[in-house]
Scaffold this motif. Structure first.
Motif, PDB file in Angstrom:
ATOM      1  N   ILE A   1       0.839  -1.201   0.000  1.00  0.00           N
ATOM      2  CA  ILE A   1       0.000   0.000   0.000  1.00  0.00           C
ATOM      3  C   ILE A   1       0.872   1.249   0.000  1.00  0.00           C
ATOM      4  O   ILE A   1       0.626   2.217  -0.730  1.00  0.00           O
ATOM      5  N   GLU A   2       1.920   1.214   0.810  1.00  0.00           N
ATOM      6  CA  GLU A   2       2.844   2.346   0.893  1.00  0.00           C
ATOM      7  C   GLU A   2       3.558   2.568  -0.441  1.00  0.00           C
ATOM      8  O   GLU A   2       3.648   3.695  -0.925  1.00  0.00           O
ATOM      9  N   ARG A   3       4.078   1.506  -1.032  1.00  0.00           N
ATOM     10  CA  ARG A   3       4.826   1.637  -2.291  1.00  0.00           C
ATOM     11  C   ARG A   3       3.933   2.119  -3.432  1.00  0.00           C
ATOM     12  O   ARG A   3       4.330   2.964  -4.233  1.00  0.00           O
ATOM     13  N   GLY A   4       2.736   1.576  -3.497  1.00  0.00           N
ATOM     14  CA  GLY A   4       1.839   1.923  -4.595  1.00  0.00           C
ATOM     15  C   GLY A   4       1.089   3.223  -4.390  1.00  0.00           C
ATOM     16  O   GLY A   4       0.430   3.716  -5.305  1.00  0.00           O
ATOM     17  N   ARG A   5       1.155   3.767  -3.177  1.00  0.00           N
ATOM     18  CA  ARG A   5       0.443   4.999  -2.811  1.00  0.00           C
ATOM     19  C   ARG A   5      -1.070   4.856  -3.028  1.00  0.00           C
ATOM     20  O   ARG A   5      -1.750   5.810  -3.376  1.00  0.00           O
ATOM     21  N   GLU A   6      -1.570   3.659  -2.785  1.00  0.00           N
ATOM     22  CA  GLU A   6      -3.004   3.408  -2.858  1.00  0.00           C
ATOM     23  C   GLU A   6      -3.302   2.071  -2.191  1.00  0.00           C
ATOM     24  O   GLU A   6      -2.429   1.216  -2.054  1.00  0.00           O
ATOM     25  N   VAL A   7      -4.545   1.910  -1.775  1.00  0.00           N
ATOM     26  CA  VAL A   7      -4.974   0.636  -1.219  1.00  0.00           C
ATOM     27  C   VAL A   7      -4.948  -0.401  -2.337  1.00  0.00           C
ATOM     28  O   VAL A   7      -5.444  -0.147  -3.441  1.00  0.00           O
ATOM     29  N   THR A   8      -4.360  -1.543  -2.061  1.00  0.00           N
ATOM     30  CA  THR A   8      -4.204  -2.547  -3.111  1.00  0.00           C
ATOM     31  C   THR A   8      -5.567  -3.077  -3.562  1.00  0.00           C
ATOM     32  O   THR A   8      -6.522  -3.118  -2.781  1.00  0.00           O
TER      33      THR A   8
ATOM     34  N   THR B   1      -2.945   6.637   0.917  1.00  0.00           N
ATOM     35  CA  THR B   1      -4.292   7.174   0.689  1.00  0.00           C
ATOM     36  C   THR B   1      -4.500   7.643  -0.744  1.00  0.00           C
ATOM     37  O   THR B   1      -5.645   7.859  -1.159  1.00  0.00           O
ATOM     38  N   GLY B   2      -3.421   7.816  -1.501  1.00  0.00           N
ATOM     39  CA  GLY B   2      -3.558   8.240  -2.897  1.00  0.00           C
ATOM     40  C   GLY B   2      -4.416   9.477  -3.058  1.00  0.00           C
ATOM     41  O   GLY B   2      -5.260   9.550  -3.958  1.00  0.00           O
ATOM     42  N   SER B   3      -4.185  10.478  -2.223  1.00  0.00           N
ATOM     43  CA  SER B   3      -5.067  11.650  -2.175  1.00  0.00           C
ATOM     44  C   SER B   3      -4.733  12.651  -3.281  1.00  0.00           C
ATOM     45  O   SER B   3      -4.273  13.776  -3.031  1.00  0.00           O
ATOM     46  N   ASP B   4      -4.989  12.246  -4.513  1.00  0.00           N
ATOM     47  CA  ASP B   4      -4.652  13.064  -5.675  1.00  0.00           C
ATOM     48  C   ASP B   4      -5.551  14.297  -5.796  1.00  0.00           C
ATOM     49  O   ASP B   4      -6.560  14.439  -5.106  1.00  0.00           O
ATOM     50  N   SER B   5      -5.183  15.165  -6.717  1.00  0.00           N
ATOM     51  CA  SER B   5      -6.041  16.285  -7.118  1.00  0.00           C
ATOM     52  C   SER B   5      -6.755  15.921  -8.418  1.00  0.00           C
ATOM     53  O   SER B   5      -6.396  14.951  -9.091  1.00  0.00           O
ATOM     54  N   TYR B   6      -7.752  16.709  -8.783  1.00  0.00           N
ATOM     55  CA  TYR B   6      -8.485  16.458 -10.027  1.00  0.00           C
ATOM     56  C   TYR B   6      -9.095  17.761 -10.520  1.00  0.00           C
ATOM     57  O   TYR B   6      -9.270  18.721  -9.765  1.00  0.00           O
TER      58      TYR B   6
ATOM     59  N   ARG C   1      -8.456   6.753  -5.729  1.00  0.00           N
ATOM     60  CA  ARG C   1      -7.908   5.791  -6.686  1.00  0.00           C
ATOM     61  C   ARG C   1      -8.760   4.529  -6.792  1.00  0.00           C
ATOM     62  O   ARG C   1      -8.737   3.859  -7.818  1.00  0.00           O
ATOM     63  N   HIS C   2      -9.482   4.184  -5.742  1.00  0.00           N
ATOM     64  CA  HIS C   2     -10.374   3.033  -5.835  1.00  0.00           C
ATOM     65  C   HIS C   2     -11.842   3.451  -5.937  1.00  0.00           C
ATOM     66  O   HIS C   2     -12.729   2.607  -5.906  1.00  0.00           O
ATOM     67  N   ALA C   3     -12.094   4.752  -6.069  1.00  0.00           N
ATOM     68  CA  ALA C   3     -13.463   5.248  -6.212  1.00  0.00           C
ATOM     69  C   ALA C   3     -13.904   5.193  -7.667  1.00  0.00           C
ATOM     70  O   ALA C   3     -13.085   5.204  -8.588  1.00  0.00           O
ATOM     71  N   SER C   4     -15.212   5.148  -7.865  1.00  0.00           N
ATOM     72  CA  SER C   4     -15.792   5.197  -9.212  1.00  0.00           C
ATOM     73  C   SER C   4     -16.361   6.572  -9.534  1.00  0.00           C
ATOM     74  O   SER C   4     -16.578   6.899 -10.702  1.00  0.00           O
ATOM     75  N   TRP C   5     -16.615   7.360  -8.478  1.00  0.00           N
ATOM     76  CA  TRP C   5     -17.225   8.679  -8.629  1.00  0.00           C
ATOM     77  C   TRP C   5     -16.417   9.702  -7.849  1.00  0.00           C
ATOM     78  O   TRP C   5     -15.804   9.372  -6.836  1.00  0.00           O
TER      79      TRP C   5
END
Length: 400
Positions: free
Chosen positions: A34-41, A203-208, A151-155
């Protein structure tokens, strides 16, 4: 997993707590990935979906659990002991799901009806967004950040101040700008991969971004606006801001409890350089450990006591007494800060070995400090509550 059987709230609560305990070792094992990928697997996301973990706060009408807040937060706290980033994502996704009662029923089913009906959003970056009212909906333009769990959301959701076609801001009855939340498929937004951070990396807390993007009226809502709320259950007397406060404080306590438990194991065997005895035989360490236990348990008891009183209000009277608002704000902020102090204490007590990535305290130290920087942990909340306790008008907003 839908909750369609006849409800026994006590049994349902136990079921979700058991699911959390079942997931916790899986999260701990997946922590490095999770840490390496910066998102929940994907494997962990699938496991959470299968157990209905993302649907804890969704209405029963959508096949959600509509759990009481004490059970929901206990699940978060338990998961955070396994991995802080995953629990933080769940807290954000769950808070976002609190918009479901305010959306038109057909839209709520479209967004949350499927097994991967997961919504994420983040705050509007300063001066970066607005929506203009047009026929049938709005045209939204802006940039939003800190979209935890996106990153794992659809909306995705976008909070936008509304402007009329002539450029004038739309104002509510209180004279403040009207802010509506636009809900759009993630595929329609431009994702900006900028989550390079110290802690809570997973957490992969990106911007959009959205640019002049049309959003139908039916895919918008005013969060926490009673006039648009369509669900009568007592859970939906809690605002999304209240849910965030109780969520992230419990995640923080879970991270701290995980660090504390790990340190107890370390102290059992570690003999510091130059010493004759293990850490647990050191009188200073013994005192620190007992104080950490008191900090965690007292902060937890205060916070959960306030939540229990609010839940009782919501069930008995159909509303939450405003006197509880500053208490929740104070208890949640206090718990976050106590959790941070506990992690810092055991991290430093563990000595030089704690700085290595292989040490279970290293990531938790980074995660808890990243979490404290988030809005729910801001020290200014103490000032706001203090103003109210002394009969002064608060200078800050209680919940956002």
């Amino acid at each position: 997993m839908d909750v369609t059987e006849a409800r026994d709230d006590g049994k349902l609560a136990q079921t979700y707590l058991e699911r959390a305990r079942e997931l916790r070792p899986m999260l701990a094992a997946a922590g490095d990935a999770i840490e390496r990928g910066r998102e929940v697997t994907p494997e962990i996301v699938d496991a959470m979906i299968e157990r209905g973990i993302f649907r804890m706060l969704l209405p029963r009408s959508l096949g959600g659990a509509e759990l009481d807040p004490l059970t929901y937060t206990a699940v978060l706290e338990s998961l955070a002991q396994g991995d802080g980033s995953t629990a933080w994502c769940l807290g954000q996704n769950s808070g976002c799901s609190m918009i479901a009662p305010y959306l038109p029923p057909e839209t709520a089913r479209e967004v949350f009806g499927g097994p991967r009906g997961i919504l994420a959003w983040g705050p509007e970056l300063p001066g970066a967004g607005k929506c203009v009212a047009v026929e049938g909906g709005y045209r939204a333009t802006g940039r939003w950040g800190f979209a935890t769990g996106s990153r794992h959301a659809s909306w995705l959701g976008a909070h936008c101040p509304v402007f009329e076609a002539d450029g004038s801001p739309r104002l509510g009855a209180n004279g403040r700008p009207v802010v509506r939340t636009m809900v759009v498929p993630k595929s329609e937004a431009t994702i900006i991969d900028n989550w390079q951070v110290l802690g809570l990396r997973g957490t992969g807390s990106d911007s959009y971004e959205l640019k002049n993007h049309f959003v139908p009226e039916a895919r918008t809502a005013m969060r926490d606006n009673d006039a648009e709320r369509r669900e009568p259950g007592p859970l939906y007397q809690f605002t999304s801001g209240m849910i965030y406060a109780m969520s992230f404080s419990h995640v923080s306590m879970g991270i701290a409890r995980g660090a504390y438990d790990s340190f107890i194991e370390i102290a059992r065997d570690k003999i510091p350089r130059g010493a004759k005895n293990t850490l647990r035989e050191n009188n200073v360490i013994q005192s620190q450990v007992s104080q950490c236990e008191a900090k965690l348990k007292s902060a937890r008891a205060y916070l959960r006591g306030v939540i229990a009183e609010m839940w009782d209000d919501a069930q008995r009277t159909g509303m939450i007494n405003v006197e509880h608002h500053p208490q929740l704000r104070l208890a949640s902020t206090w718990a976050i800060h106590q959790a941070r102090d506990v992690v810092a204490t055991v991290y430093h007590a563990a000595g030089a070995s704690a700085i290595f990535e292989s040490n279970p305290l290293e990531r938790r130290m980074r995660d808890i400090h990243a979490g404290t920087q988030q809005g729910q942990g801001r020290p200014i909340h103490f000032e706001t509550v203090g103003q109210m306790l002394m009969g002064l008008p608060p200078q800050g907003r209680m919940f956002r």
